[in-house]
Design a protein around this motif. Structure first.
Motif, PDB file in Angstrom:
ATOM      1  N   VAL A  92     -25.781 -28.960 -49.882  1.00 49.18           N
ATOM      2  CA  VAL A  92     -25.720 -27.508 -50.060  1.00 49.18           C
ATOM      3  C   VAL A  92     -25.511 -27.170 -51.540  1.00 49.18           C
ATOM      4  N   ALA A  93     -24.608 -27.896 -52.206  1.00 48.34           N
ATOM      5  CA  ALA A  93     -24.347 -27.654 -53.634  1.00 48.34           C
ATOM      6  C   ALA A  93     -25.587 -27.932 -54.475  1.00 48.34           C
ATOM      7  N   LEU A  94     -26.320 -29.007 -54.154  1.00 49.76           N
ATOM      8  CA  LEU A  94     -27.528 -29.324 -54.914  1.00 49.76           C
ATOM      9  C   LEU A  94     -28.581 -28.231 -54.717  1.00 49.76           C
ATOM     10  N   TYR A  95     -28.760 -27.786 -53.492  1.00 46.36           N
ATOM     11  CA  TYR A  95     -29.781 -26.782 -53.176  1.00 46.36           C
ATOM     12  C   TYR A  95     -29.483 -25.435 -53.834  1.00 46.36           C
ATOM     13  N   LEU A 135     -32.966 -41.718 -62.646  1.00 44.07           N
ATOM     14  CA  LEU A 135     -33.191 -40.556 -63.491  1.00 44.07           C
ATOM     15  C   LEU A 135     -31.843 -40.189 -64.105  1.00 44.07           C
ATOM     16  N   PRO A 136     -31.560 -40.615 -65.319  1.00 38.63           N
ATOM     17  CA  PRO A 136     -30.237 -40.374 -65.893  1.00 38.63           C
ATOM     18  C   PRO A 136     -29.977 -38.925 -66.280  1.00 38.63           C
ATOM     19  N   ASN A 137     -31.050 -38.160 -66.451  1.00 42.77           N
ATOM     20  CA  ASN A 137     -30.914 -36.800 -66.964  1.00 42.77           C
ATOM     21  C   ASN A 137     -31.977 -35.934 -66.279  1.00 42.77           C
ATOM     22  N   ALA A 138     -31.594 -35.317 -65.147  1.00 46.04           N
ATOM     23  CA  ALA A 138     -32.567 -34.544 -64.371  1.00 46.04           C
ATOM     24  C   ALA A 138     -31.898 -33.281 -63.845  1.00 46.04           C
ATOM     25  N   GLU A 139     -32.733 -32.366 -63.370  1.00 45.41           N
ATOM     26  CA  GLU A 139     -32.212 -31.071 -62.941  1.00 45.41           C
ATOM     27  C   GLU A 139     -33.088 -30.509 -61.821  1.00 45.41           C
ATOM     28  N   VAL A 140     -32.474 -29.780 -60.914  1.00 44.32           N
ATOM     29  CA  VAL A 140     -33.237 -29.087 -59.880  1.00 44.32           C
ATOM     30  C   VAL A 140     -33.976 -27.937 -60.562  1.00 44.32           C
ATOM     31  N   THR A 141     -35.293 -27.977 -60.517  1.00 41.45           N
ATOM     32  CA  THR A 141     -36.097 -26.953 -61.177  1.00 41.45           C
ATOM     33  C   THR A 141     -36.849 -26.076 -60.187  1.00 41.45           C
ATOM     34  N   GLU A 142     -36.808 -26.450 -58.917  1.00 44.85           N
ATOM     35  CA  GLU A 142     -37.485 -25.648 -57.898  1.00 44.85           C
ATOM     36  C   GLU A 142     -36.820 -25.926 -56.553  1.00 44.85           C
ATOM     37  N   VAL A 143     -36.709 -24.907 -55.741  1.00 44.20           N
ATOM     38  CA  VAL A 143     -36.215 -25.076 -54.372  1.00 44.20           C
ATOM     39  C   VAL A 143     -37.244 -24.500 -53.413  1.00 44.20           C
ATOM     40  N   GLY A 144     -37.323 -25.104 -52.233  1.00 45.38           N
ATOM     41  CA  GLY A 144     -38.255 -24.626 -51.219  1.00 45.38           C
ATOM     42  C   GLY A 144     -37.616 -23.582 -50.330  1.00 45.38           C
ATOM     43  N   SER A 149     -35.192 -22.378 -37.485  1.00 41.93           N
ATOM     44  CA  SER A 149     -36.081 -22.325 -36.332  1.00 41.93           C
ATOM     45  C   SER A 149     -35.588 -23.293 -35.267  1.00 41.93           C
ATOM     46  N   SER A 150     -35.691 -22.867 -34.016  1.00 43.80           N
ATOM     47  CA  SER A 150     -35.311 -23.728 -32.899  1.00 43.80           C
ATOM     48  C   SER A 150     -36.208 -24.959 -32.884  1.00 43.80           C
ATOM     49  N   GLY A 151     -35.619 -26.107 -32.778  1.00 47.97           N
ATOM     50  CA  GLY A 151     -36.386 -27.342 -32.708  1.00 47.97           C
ATOM     51  C   GLY A 151     -36.730 -27.944 -34.056  1.00 47.97           C
ATOM     52  N   GLU A 152     -36.238 -27.362 -35.140  1.00 48.65           N
ATOM     53  CA  GLU A 152     -36.524 -27.898 -36.476  1.00 48.65           C
ATOM     54  C   GLU A 152     -35.221 -28.037 -37.248  1.00 48.65           C
ATOM     55  N   ALA A 153     -35.056 -29.173 -37.907  1.00 51.84           N
ATOM     56  CA  ALA A 153     -33.846 -29.391 -38.710  1.00 51.84           C
ATOM     57  C   ALA A 153     -33.817 -28.426 -39.890  1.00 51.84           C
ATOM     58  N   ILE A 154     -32.645 -27.862 -40.165  1.00 42.94           N
ATOM     59  CA  ILE A 154     -32.489 -27.017 -41.351  1.00 42.94           C
ATOM     60  C   ILE A 154     -32.616 -27.935 -42.553  1.00 42.94           C
ATOM     61  N   GLY A 155     -33.457 -27.540 -43.505  1.00 44.26           N
ATOM     62  CA  GLY A 155     -33.713 -28.402 -44.650  1.00 44.26           C
ATOM     63  C   GLY A 155     -33.376 -27.744 -45.970  1.00 44.26           C
ATOM     64  N   TYR A 156     -33.156 -28.587 -46.948  1.00 45.25           N
ATOM     65  CA  TYR A 156     -32.821 -28.165 -48.310  1.00 45.25           C
ATOM     66  C   TYR A 156     -33.824 -28.842 -49.246  1.00 45.25           C
ATOM     67  N   GLU A 157     -34.991 -28.216 -49.413  1.00 43.65           N
ATOM     68  CA  GLU A 157     -36.046 -28.823 -50.233  1.00 43.65           C
ATOM     69  C   GLU A 157     -35.802 -28.537 -51.703  1.00 43.65           C
ATOM     70  N   VAL A 158     -35.826 -29.587 -52.500  1.00 47.50           N
ATOM     71  CA  VAL A 158     -35.636 -29.451 -53.941  1.00 47.50           C
ATOM     72  C   VAL A 158     -36.691 -30.259 -54.683  1.00 47.50           C
ATOM     73  N   THR A 159     -37.006 -29.783 -55.869  1.00 49.73           N
ATOM     74  CA  THR A 159     -37.813 -30.542 -56.820  1.00 49.73           C
ATOM     75  C   THR A 159     -36.925 -30.769 -58.030  1.00 49.73           C
ATOM     76  N   ILE A 160     -36.807 -32.028 -58.417  1.00 52.83           N
ATOM     77  CA  ILE A 160     -36.011 -32.348 -59.596  1.00 52.83           C
ATOM     78  C   ILE A 160     -36.956 -32.826 -60.696  1.00 52.83           C
ATOM     79  N   THR A 161     -36.680 -32.374 -61.899  1.00 52.73           N
ATOM     80  CA  THR A 161     -37.475 -32.748 -63.062  1.00 52.73           C
ATOM     81  C   THR A 161     -36.661 -33.698 -63.919  1.00 52.73           C
ATOM     82  N   ALA A 162     -37.273 -34.818 -64.285  1.00 54.39           N
ATOM     83  CA  ALA A 162     -36.615 -35.831 -65.116  1.00 54.39           C
ATOM     84  C   ALA A 162     -36.873 -35.521 -66.585  1.00 54.39           C
ATOM     85  N   TYR A 163     -35.799 -35.542 -67.379  1.00 56.03           N
ATOM     86  CA  TYR A 163     -35.894 -35.299 -68.819  1.00 56.03           C
ATOM     87  C   TYR A 163     -35.690 -36.609 -69.570  1.00 56.03           C
ATOM     88  N   PRO A 164     -36.234 -36.725 -70.781  1.00 57.12           N
ATOM     89  CA  PRO A 164     -36.009 -37.936 -71.582  1.00 57.12           C
ATOM     90  C   PRO A 164     -34.518 -38.154 -71.837  1.00 57.12           C
TER      91      PRO A 164
END
Length: 188
Positions: A92-95, A135-144, A149-164
């Motif tokens: 939840v905190a990451l999302y 990924l030593p240095n990354a950040e959540v840059t997008e969330v889905g 919905s009944s019959g579907e797991a609640i999800g926390y979709e994230v995209t993380i971007t890796a930085y140099p």
């Protein structure tokens, strides 16, 4: 060239771990990240983890005959996208990019907040073979979207971007964004 079907890998299972950027980096594909300051984010949706490398280039042309002289990379990113399906404080905190208040289980949501830069470990497991992305240095840059919905797991979709990061480097000394370990490529 000899073909070897025993070297074909399948992402049978795995794990996604998050830690502070100060967490102890892995030194191989087999260590336990939870012993080095990383938290296991739990179950990931059956679609698994998608690694994406994007690159934009520009062609440099000569005046004479419009010959292409060179092509240079103008932008490059590496991202990982996954949907966590285990509802716990870390997911939840990451999302939402905000810590969960342990006294009442609430989270104050600021839509623009990313949660800041973190370290991530993504393990891909096929029997006794491991592929580990660090990924030593990354950040959540997008969330889905979050679907209830009944019959579907609640999800926390994230995209993380890796930085140099200067903590990992290429063979020629350049900072890298991701370090990968392949247990099956270790020479014995």
């Amino acid at each position: 060239m000899a073909l070897d079907s025993s070297k074909v890998r399948v992402a049978v299972t795995g794990g996604v771990f998050v830690g502070e950027t100060s967490a102890t980096p892995p030194t191989d594909a087999n260590s336990d990240p939870t012993e080095d300051g990383f938290s296991d984010l739990g179950y990931v949706h059956e679609d698994g983890v998608t690694e994406t490398r994007e690159r934009s280039t520009e062609q440099l042309r000569a005046w004479q005959n419009a010959d292409i002289l060179r092509e240079v990379v103008t932008e490059a990113t590496m991202t990982y996208t996954f949907r966590l399906v285990e509802t716990k404080a870390e997911t939840v905190a990451l999302y939402y990019g905000s810590d969960v208040d342990p006294s009442d289980g609430s989270v104050a949501i600021v839509p623009a907040r990313t949660g800041g830069r973190k370290s991530f470990i993504i393990d891909v497991v096929d029997g006794s073979d491991f592929i580990r992305a660090y990924l030593p240095n990354a950040e959540v840059t997008e969330v889905g979207e979050q679907v209830y919905s009944s019959g579907e797991a609640i999800g926390y979709e994230v995209t993380i971007t890796a930085y140099p990061s200067s903590s990992i480097q290429t063979a020629d000394g350049q900072p890298a964004s991701v370090k990968k370990f392949y247990s099956s490529l270790i020479e014995e």
